[in-house]
Design an enzyme around this catalytic site. Structure first.
Site, mmCIF file in Angstrom:
data_model
loop_
_atom_site.group_PDB
_atom_site.id
_atom_site.type_symbol
_atom_site.label_atom_id
_atom_site.label_comp_id
_atom_site.label_asym_id
_atom_site.label_seq_id
_atom_site.Cartn_x
_atom_site.Cartn_y
_atom_site.Cartn_z
ATOM 1 N N GLY A 186 11.150 62.526 90.019
ATOM 2 C CA GLY A 186 11.794 63.257 91.108
ATOM 3 C C GLY A 186 11.498 64.734 91.092
ATOM 4 O O GLY A 186 12.344 65.549 91.415
ATOM 5 N N GLN A 243 10.650 56.578 93.465
ATOM 6 C CA GLN A 243 9.345 56.103 93.025
ATOM 7 C C GLN A 243 9.393 55.792 91.533
ATOM 8 O O GLN A 243 10.297 56.231 90.830
ATOM 9 C CB GLN A 243 8.275 57.171 93.288
ATOM 10 C CG GLN A 243 8.075 57.515 94.758
ATOM 11 C CD GLN A 243 7.128 58.683 94.932
ATOM 12 O OE1 GLN A 243 7.245 59.707 94.271
ATOM 13 N NE2 GLN A 243 6.165 58.520 95.812
ATOM 14 N N VAL A 255 6.226 61.647 89.300
ATOM 15 C CA VAL A 255 6.504 61.091 90.625
ATOM 16 C C VAL A 255 7.414 62.069 91.348
ATOM 17 O O VAL A 255 8.280 62.703 90.741
ATOM 18 C CB VAL A 255 7.162 59.698 90.544
ATOM 19 C CG1 VAL A 255 6.138 58.660 90.111
ATOM 20 C CG2 VAL A 255 8.345 59.680 89.609
ATOM 21 N N SER A 256 7.208 62.207 92.657
ATOM 22 C CA SER A 256 7.895 63.248 93.417
ATOM 23 C C SER A 256 9.345 62.939 93.732
ATOM 24 O O SER A 256 10.154 63.833 93.930
ATOM 25 C CB SER A 256 7.141 63.522 94.728
ATOM 26 O OG SER A 256 5.823 63.950 94.455
ATOM 27 N N THR A 257 9.686 61.658 93.810
ATOM 28 C CA THR A 257 11.065 61.282 94.123
ATOM 29 C C THR A 257 11.566 60.284 93.090
ATOM 30 O O THR A 257 10.785 59.555 92.462
ATOM 31 C CB THR A 257 11.176 60.639 95.518
ATOM 32 O OG1 THR A 257 10.539 59.356 95.498
ATOM 33 C CG2 THR A 257 10.526 61.515 96.579
#
Length: 202
Positions: free
Chosen positions: A39, A15, A10-12
Site C-alpha cells: 500500500g 493488491q 504494491v501500491s494498494t
C-alpha cells in the site's frame, strides 16, 4: 560473494506481492532477505521496507527487483539511488531485463541505469498523456461535463440526462461530473421537480 537483497512493492493494500515474491525467490533471494512495502506508492519518499532493504545492503551485495518501476517514479529518484548504490559498492538486478545485472559501479553500468530510469519515467509520462488526451477528447465530444464543482447548472444536468438517454453509462457520466450515480439521479429528479413547479405557475 555478496548477498541478494530483494525488494517488492504494491501500491494498494488490496493488491498482493505474491508474483513479485515468487520471482525474487526464484532468482535466488532468500526469504529472510526479502523486503516488501504494501500500500505504498512509488511516488512516496517514505517507504519503510525499501529503507530497510537499503540498510541491509553491504559492499558486494545486489539489490534485486522484478521491474524498474518498483524503485520509484522519477529519473531523479532513481539516479539518486544509483549514486547511493555506487557509493556503497553494491549492484542491482532487474528481473524483467532478462536477469542481467546492472553494475552501477562502472561507467557503462551507470549509463545503462540512467537510460533505464529515463525510460521508466517516460512510460509514466506516456500513461499520463494518454489519460489527459482521453479527457480532452471526452470534453471535445461534449462528454466531459466540466469536472467536479460544488454547484451544477441546470444545463449540465440536462446535458447529463441527454448523454444517458443516448446510451452513455450513467456511472461514467456521473463520474465526469464529479459525483456519484445516485447523486446525479437525485439532481435530475430535483430539476424535474423544479421544472414541473415552474410549468404549473405559468
Amino acid at each position: 560473494m555478496g548477498k541478494l537483497i530483494g525488494y517488492a512493492r504494491v501500491s494498494t493494500r488490496a493488491q498482493d506481492a505474491d508474483r513479485q515474491t515468487a520471482d525474487l525467490l526464484a532468482a535466488g533471494v532468500r526469504r529472510d532477505d526479502l523486503y516488501t512495502d504494501h500500500g505504498v506508492s512509488g511516488a512516496r519518499a517514505a517507504r519503510p521496507a525499501f529503507g530497510a532493504a537499503l540498510d541491509a545492503l553491504h559492499e558486494g551485495d545486489t539489490l534485486v527487483v522484478t521491474t524498474l518501476d518498483r524503485l520509484g517514479r522519477s529519473t531523479a529518484n532513481m539516479l539518486e539511488l544509483a549514486t547511493l548504490l555506487r557509493e556503497r559498492k553494491t549492484g542491482m538486478r532487474v528481473l524483467n531485463l532478462g536477469g542481467g545485472d546492472v553494475d552501477t559501479g562502472t561507467p557503462m553500468g551507470s549509463m545503462v541505469f540512467t537510460v533505464m530510469a529515463a525510460l521508466a519515467q517516460m512510460e509514466v509520462e506516456i500513461k499520463r498523456e494518454r489519460i489527459t488526451d482521453s479527457v480532452f477528447k471526452r470534453r471535445a465530444a461534449g462528454r466531459d461535463l466540466g469536472g467536479r464543482r460544488e454547484r451544477f447548472t441546470d444545463s449540465q444536468i440536462n446535458n447529463a440526462r441527454r448523454l444517458i438517454d443516448t446510451g452513455q453509462p450513467a456511472t461514467q457520466v456521473a463520474r465526469d461530473l464529479g459525483m456519484s450515480r445516485a447523486t446525479l439521479y437525485r439532481r435530475m429528479g430535483e430539476l424535474d421537480a423544479r421544472q414541473w413547479i415552474t410549468s404549473q405557475t405559468h
